[in-house]
Scaffold this motif. Structure first.
Motif, PDB file in Angstrom:
ATOM      1  N   THR A  46      30.528  -9.531  61.767  1.00  0.00           N
ATOM      2  CA  THR A  46      30.750 -10.382  60.705  1.00  0.00           C
ATOM      3  C   THR A  46      30.534  -9.751  59.170  1.00  0.00           C
ATOM      4  O   THR A  46      30.846 -10.271  58.137  1.00  0.00           O
ATOM      5  N   ALA A  47      29.594  -8.914  59.134  1.00  0.00           N
ATOM      6  CA  ALA A  47      29.410  -8.214  57.772  1.00  0.00           C
ATOM      7  C   ALA A  47      30.482  -7.968  57.110  1.00  0.00           C
ATOM      8  O   ALA A  47      31.645  -7.378  57.489  1.00  0.00           O
ATOM      9  N   GLY A  48      30.576  -8.364  55.779  1.00  0.00           N
ATOM     10  CA  GLY A  48      31.825  -8.224  55.063  1.00  0.00           C
ATOM     11  C   GLY A  48      31.764  -7.132  54.060  1.00  0.00           C
ATOM     12  O   GLY A  48      30.763  -6.813  53.400  1.00  0.00           O
ATOM     13  N   ALA A  49      32.954  -6.257  54.040  1.00  0.00           N
ATOM     14  CA  ALA A  49      33.058  -5.192  53.003  1.00  0.00           C
ATOM     15  C   ALA A  49      34.088  -5.413  51.985  1.00  0.00           C
ATOM     16  O   ALA A  49      34.968  -5.958  51.923  1.00  0.00           O
ATOM     17  N   ILE A  50      33.622  -4.896  50.617  1.00  0.00           N
ATOM     18  CA  ILE A  50      34.611  -5.073  49.544  1.00  0.00           C
ATOM     19  C   ILE A  50      34.826  -3.780  48.955  1.00  0.00           C
ATOM     20  O   ILE A  50      33.707  -3.230  48.507  1.00  0.00           O
TER      21      ILE A  50
ATOM     22  N   ILE B 190      39.244  -4.620  43.362  1.00  0.00           N
ATOM     23  CA  ILE B 190      39.120  -4.925  44.388  1.00  0.00           C
ATOM     24  C   ILE B 190      40.611  -4.255  45.336  1.00  0.00           C
ATOM     25  O   ILE B 190      41.536  -4.881  44.865  1.00  0.00           O
TER      26      ILE B 190
ATOM     27  N   THR C 272      39.203  -5.880  51.335  1.00  0.00           N
ATOM     28  CA  THR C 272      38.282  -6.252  52.071  1.00  0.00           C
ATOM     29  C   THR C 272      38.293  -6.485  53.556  1.00  0.00           C
ATOM     30  O   THR C 272      39.538  -6.121  54.192  1.00  0.00           O
ATOM     31  N   GLY C 273      37.230  -6.723  54.143  1.00  0.00           N
ATOM     32  CA  GLY C 273      37.172  -6.488  55.860  1.00  0.00           C
ATOM     33  C   GLY C 273      36.069  -6.771  56.340  1.00  0.00           C
ATOM     34  O   GLY C 273      34.897  -6.901  55.653  1.00  0.00           O
ATOM     35  N   ALA C 274      35.785  -6.839  57.587  1.00  0.00           N
ATOM     36  CA  ALA C 274      34.739  -7.045  58.146  1.00  0.00           C
ATOM     37  C   ALA C 274      34.613  -6.041  59.498  1.00  0.00           C
ATOM     38  O   ALA C 274      35.551  -5.652  59.976  1.00  0.00           O
TER      39      ALA C 274
ATOM     40  N   GLY D  35      27.831  -6.351  51.446  1.00  0.00           N
ATOM     41  CA  GLY D  35      26.663  -7.397  51.497  1.00  0.00           C
ATOM     42  C   GLY D  35      25.382  -6.883  51.719  1.00  0.00           C
ATOM     43  O   GLY D  35      24.868  -5.934  50.970  1.00  0.00           O
TER      44      GLY D  35
ATOM     45  N   ASP E 166      31.390 -14.090  47.839  1.00  0.00           N
ATOM     46  CA  ASP E 166      32.152 -12.975  47.481  1.00  0.00           C
ATOM     47  C   ASP E 166      31.897 -11.987  48.725  1.00  0.00           C
ATOM     48  O   ASP E 166      32.661 -11.536  49.119  1.00  0.00           O
ATOM     49  N   LYS E 167      30.599 -11.892  49.173  1.00  0.00           N
ATOM     50  CA  LYS E 167      30.224 -11.067  50.303  1.00  0.00           C
ATOM     51  C   LYS E 167      30.429 -11.491  51.636  1.00  0.00           C
ATOM     52  O   LYS E 167      30.409 -10.651  52.501  1.00  0.00           O
ATOM     53  N   LEU E 168      30.782 -12.804  51.763  1.00  0.00           N
ATOM     54  CA  LEU E 168      30.851 -13.462  53.269  1.00  0.00           C
ATOM     55  C   LEU E 168      31.886 -12.819  53.832  1.00  0.00           C
ATOM     56  O   LEU E 168      33.150 -12.795  53.534  1.00  0.00           O
ATOM     57  N   GLY E 169      31.563 -12.135  54.929  1.00  0.00           N
ATOM     58  CA  GLY E 169      32.734 -11.602  55.885  1.00  0.00           C
ATOM     59  C   GLY E 169      33.217 -12.647  56.876  1.00  0.00           C
ATOM     60  O   GLY E 169      32.667 -13.556  57.156  1.00  0.00           O
ATOM     61  N   VAL E 170      34.549 -12.404  57.003  1.00  0.00           N
ATOM     62  CA  VAL E 170      35.150 -13.465  58.064  1.00  0.00           C
ATOM     63  C   VAL E 170      35.900 -12.725  59.004  1.00  0.00           C
ATOM     64  O   VAL E 170      36.715 -11.453  58.496  1.00  0.00           O
TER      65      VAL E 170
ATOM     66  N   GLY F 156      38.398  -9.778  56.620  1.00  0.00           N
ATOM     67  CA  GLY F 156      38.123  -9.952  55.223  1.00  0.00           C
ATOM     68  C   GLY F 156      36.794 -10.207  54.575  1.00  0.00           C
ATOM     69  O   GLY F 156      35.715 -10.697  55.332  1.00  0.00           O
ATOM     70  N   ALA F 157      36.803 -10.242  53.257  1.00  0.00           N
ATOM     71  CA  ALA F 157      35.314 -10.931  52.811  1.00  0.00           C
ATOM     72  C   ALA F 157      35.939 -11.782  51.434  1.00  0.00           C
ATOM     73  O   ALA F 157      37.030 -11.605  51.066  1.00  0.00           O
TER      74      ALA F 157
ATOM     75  N   ALA G  14      35.448 -11.925  48.356  1.00  0.00           N
ATOM     76  CA  ALA G  14      35.858 -11.573  47.240  1.00  0.00           C
ATOM     77  C   ALA G  14      37.336 -11.105  46.985  1.00  0.00           C
ATOM     78  O   ALA G  14      37.817 -11.009  46.220  1.00  0.00           O
ATOM     79  N   ALA G  15      38.072 -11.158  48.351  1.00  0.00           N
ATOM     80  CA  ALA G  15      39.451 -11.244  48.500  1.00  0.00           C
ATOM     81  C   ALA G  15      40.130 -12.170  47.558  1.00  0.00           C
ATOM     82  O   ALA G  15      41.383 -12.184  47.139  1.00  0.00           O
TER      83      ALA G  15
ATOM     84  N   GLY H 224      38.314 -12.100  43.231  1.00  0.00           N
ATOM     85  CA  GLY H 224      36.954 -11.539  43.252  1.00  0.00           C
ATOM     86  C   GLY H 224      35.600 -12.341  43.760  1.00  0.00           C
ATOM     87  O   GLY H 224      34.728 -12.227  44.208  1.00  0.00           O
TER      88      GLY H 224
END
Lengths: 261, 257
Positions: free
Chosen positions: A179-183, A190, A193-195, A249, B175-179, B191-192, B194-195, B198
């Motif tokens: 679940t670690a989120g990437a930006i 931006i 984004t992903g995980a 994150g 914003d950093k929260l991963g999904v 996604g996170a 921030a999508a 921002g």
């Protein structure tokens, strides 16, 4: 395919990489190139670079997302070799010679023990992992316009370019691998984004796949190896002078600039 | 121009789950303001029948989605009591070509209005944040529309589900929260936060600013869906959709005919 043709294909890819030119897909000539032969071509060039003094520091795993696999009509990942000369660190200006680069956010694994296939599972990977860290892989293709089929990209070292590692590392038991989120940002905007789970459900599963795949080819993942486990988003084109940043994150960040022309 | 007639038509298609040709193909010169007027006229039809406005939703909150309709601004829609799923089950009845997307919902304790809202205004007004899944369903053929069409159609709103657990707005960096969204056990989208412009808090700010143009506000007790954190995916009979929000647990929804 005969030996001389395999050698000739390897030379063609090697020269394209050196001259920063592109070549037509190898599969235009040999449409049914076997995967084993494609890896043989990759290994010929790996040996050549080794002979010139470069050092293999690990592996990269590619085609780890369903959409990418679907695009190439395959149902498993592929891999390439990482060399010391490809390694950049966050904060660097990336001056690696590239043709048509794209960037991908990834989690890198660094091993503290060998991973000897063929029975490696996710638990074995977690135990053998010293730490994980954010990485941006800069992929590149020696094939014109990225018109690759599976055999083309495998022969071409899985479309490797270079890679940039974070200064922050995290013990694997402290990281939410899925679940670690990437930006991913380019020039402050931006773009993706992903995980972690984008990598076949769990990046550690991709590393297990690699260990087992290598064992079928007679090699193993070694203590100290760096493994780029696969992209957590789509790849994005980059140009000379672009500023690229990845936030993963709590796992850390990667920032770099593509050298201006 | 008969905005009321257009609203009647859209309402009928929303109620009967029948596809519609784009209104912009049939009516010339409709503006974004007209589209929001149509949206409000449509919503009045529901509230006249006893339905109740319980919040707002934001749409087109990612660059990619804004580019797909050729705009550089987000849009909003109304959330009605009848749209909220009280159980984690989605019935395909009444839906045309539904898709789901993971979102962060904000729940408010204070009124938020005006044209100069800052993030700290939002935090001070927020009671809690909650994981949510929105079911969107355009009434237009092939889910294809222009900006004016989609606004008139209540920003493709259909249903939504908010998780059981609420969280303090200060507990996570949204914003950093991963999904991670899976369909039948297989990862479909990641996604996170921030999508969403921002940071999801930016979506609330946009929401309030847009509401102020029509003299409205976020009222105490309202819920606001801030926008999709990943691309939306289509859902089909017998699907199980599970969405994990980093550190916030997960939502599992079953889909049936």
């Amino acid at each position: 395919m005969v030996d001389t043709q395999i050698r000739e294909f390897a030379d063609r890819l090697y020269r394209a990489e050196k001259d920063l030119t592109v070549i037509p897909p190898l599969t235009d000539e040999v449409s049914d190139m076997a995967i084993d032969l494609a890896y043989e071509i990759q290994l010929l060039n790996v040996e050549k670079k080794r002979g010139q003094g470069d050092r293999v520091v690990g592996h990269k795993i590619g085609l780890t997302s369903k959409p990418m696999q679907a695009m190439l009509g395959v149902n498993e990942p592929d891999f390439g070799h990482l060399f010391a000369s490809m390694h950049y660190q966050s904060g660097d200006v990336v001056d690696y010679p590239l043709i048509q680069p794209r960037v991908e956010p990834e989690l890198a694994f660094v091993l503290q023990a060998d991973l000897d296939g063929p029975q490696i599972g996710v638990q074995d990977v977690l135990q053998a992992t010293r730490f994980v860290l954010p990485a941006v892989e800069i992929i590149d293709s020696r094939i014109a316009d990225w018109k690759i089929k599976l055999a083309d990209t495998i022969a071409d070292n899985a479309s490797s370019g270079c890679f940039v590692l974070s200064d922050t590392v995290t013990a694997v038991d402290q990281a939410n691998l899925t679940t670690a989120g990437a930006i991913l940002k380019i020039n402050g905007e931006i773009v993706e984004t992903g995980a972690g789970a984008a990598v076949i459900g769990n990046p550690a599963r991709a590393v297990a796949w690699l260990a087992n795949k290598l064992s079928s080819l007679g090699t193993t993942l070694k203590k100290g190896d760096i493994i780029l486990s696969g992209a957590v988003s789509r790849a994005v084109n980059v140009r000379a002078g672009d500023r690229v940043s990845l936030s993963f994150g709590p796992l850390g960040r990667v920032e770099f600039t593509m050298q201006a022309n | 121009m008969g905005l009321r007639a257009i609203a009647d038509e859209i309402y009928q298609h929303q109620m009967t789950a029948r596809e519609l040709d784009k209104i912009t193909l049939r009516y010339d010169g409709l503006t974004v303001d007209d589209a929001y007027a149509i949206q409000q006229l449509t919503i009045q039809k529901y509230t006249n029948q006893g339905d109740r406005l319980i919040g707002w939703k934001m749409g087109l909150t990612s660059k990619a989605k804004q580019q797909s309709v050729g705009v550089d601004e987000a849009i909003f829609g109304h959330l009605l009591e009848s749209m909220e799923l009280t159980n984690p089950e989605i019935s395909l009845k009444g839906l045309i070509h539904p898709r789901v997307e993971p979102e962060i919902a904000f729940v408010f304790k204070h009124r938020l209005e005006g044209t100069r809202i800052t993030p700290r205004d939002v935090w001070l007004a927020t009671e809690c944040v909650m994981p949510a899944v929105e079911v969107i369903d355009s009434r237009y053929k092939n889910f294809s529309f222009t900006l004016v069409d989609v606004i008139a159609d209540n920003a493709s709103s259909a249903k939504f589900y908010v998780a059981d657990q609420a969280f303090s707005p200060y507990q996570f960096q949204l914003d950093k929260l991963g999904v991670v969204m899976c369909r039948n056990g297989e990862v479909a989208q990641t996604g996170a936060g921030a999508a969403v412009l921002g940071h999801p808090v930016r979506s609330i700010i946009e929401q309030v600013h847009m509401l102020s143009r029509i003299g409205k506000a976020i009222e105490p007790g309202m819920v606001v869906l801030t926008g999709g954190i990943t691309e939306a995916i289509y859902i089909y009979d017998q699907d199980t959709i599970s969405v994990e929000f980093e550190g916030m647990g997960d939502i599992e929804l079953s889909v049936h005919a």
